[in-house]
Write a protein that holds these residues in place. Structure first.
Motif: not given
Ligand code: TMP
Ligand code: ADP
Ligand code: ASP
Length: 237
Positions: A36, A90, A94, A98-100, A121, A129, A175-177, A196-197, A199, A215
């Motif tokens: 963020d 957002e 998934r 992975a990730g959060s 989100f 977020d 995953d993707y956003k 960028d957005g 995995r 990251r």
């Molecule tokens: P996260 O694991 O951080 O929640 O993210 C899940 C996927 O969404 C990851 O591919 C990154 C993307 N994402 C963004 O690009 N921007 C964001 O603000 C968020 C919350 C996730």
């Protein structure tokens, strides 16, 4: 096309008005942000690579019947897009943990999610977020229920198209956003689809080819984005 005043400067892209009130110019800058906006660096060539990558993916999605804001590439780092009234939510799908989600739920990275899972989100950097649900979106008026349903439907449709596309390059879409907006009352895919957005992992080695390289300080960030493009037959020169 004339480029007028800056409408918005985000962490990685700038948005400009044009002489057509329905169209905007998106400028993909080299700025790379994570957590963020807590980590920001300039990475050579990233603006150009992401702009071309996004154009390529948006055209694949449009060909599969998905409504997108993408109109055309304007220059190496700029694209013309439909002006949307952005929905501040957002949408994340998934396929693999992975990730959060691993931190939040204590699950191991790499577990297959069957069926794929979906999360919303709130787009609010100052609050990190936060994860929200459909009731929050309706109660706070961030989007109407029919638009929420459409965002979910399109986000899953994107999964079918892109999981298959990345597999042709021996990559897993982890995953993707996605971000959406309204144009003439219709829900349209906006913003970007780039490494960028999302995995992306190599199928055989599970090597990370996306923004997790930035990251996690793994290096070769833009080189990996270009490799992803090359594996899909995209040339950046
Ligand atoms: P996260 O694991 O951080 O929640 O993210 C899940 C996927 O969404 C990851 O591919 C990154 C993307 N994402 C963004 O690009 N921007 C964001 O603000 C968020 C919350 C996730
Ligand atoms: P952030 O706002 O998260 O820092 P960016 O640096 O990517 O993100 O900035 C791009 C901004 O442009 C985002 O806020 C995004 O919601 C917005 N945007 C993307 N596509 C459109 C569009 N078609 N119309 C209007 N705004 C858009
Ligand atoms: N896109 C967000 C940011 O730029 C979150 C992230 O990628 O970690 O900070």
């Amino acid at each position: 096309m004339n480029k007028y005043d800056e409408l918005y400067r985000g962490k990685a892209k700038s948005v400009y008005f044009t002489d057509d009130p329905d169209l905007l110019i998106l400028h993909f800058r080299n700025d790379t942000s994570a957590f963020d906006g807590k980590k920001i660096e300039q990475l050579d060539r990233k603006g150009m690579v992401n702009n071309k990558f996004n154009g390529f993916i948006m055209e694949k999605l449009a060909a599969a019947g998905i409504p997108t804001h993408f109109e055309s590439l304007l220059s190496d780092e700029e694209s013309v897009v439909l002006k949307l009234e952005m929905i501040p939510v957002e949408c994340v799908v998934r396929n693999i943990a992975a990730g959060s989600i691993c931190k939040r739920l204590g699950v191991e990275e790499g577990i297959d999610l069957t069926p794929p899972t979906f999360e919303f989100f709130l787009k609010d950097d100052a609050r990190g977020d936060p994860m929200i649900n459909e009731y929050h979106i309706e109660s706070f008026g961030w989007a109407k229920p029919e638009h929420v349903a459409k965002m979910k439907e399109i986000t899953f449709a994107v999964n079918d198209v892109l999981k298959a596309l990345f597999l042709t390059g021996n990559m897993l879409l982890v995953d993707y956003k996605l971000e959406f907006g309204l144009h003439k009352g219709q829900v349209v895919l906006g913003d970007e689809f780039t490494p960028d957005g999302c995995r992306l992992w190599d199928v055989d080695t599970r090597e990370k080819l996306d923004k997790d390289r930035f990251r996690q300080g793994l290096g070769d960030v833009v080189e990996s984005y270009e490799l992803v493009g090359h594996r899909l037959g995209l040339n950046f020169d």
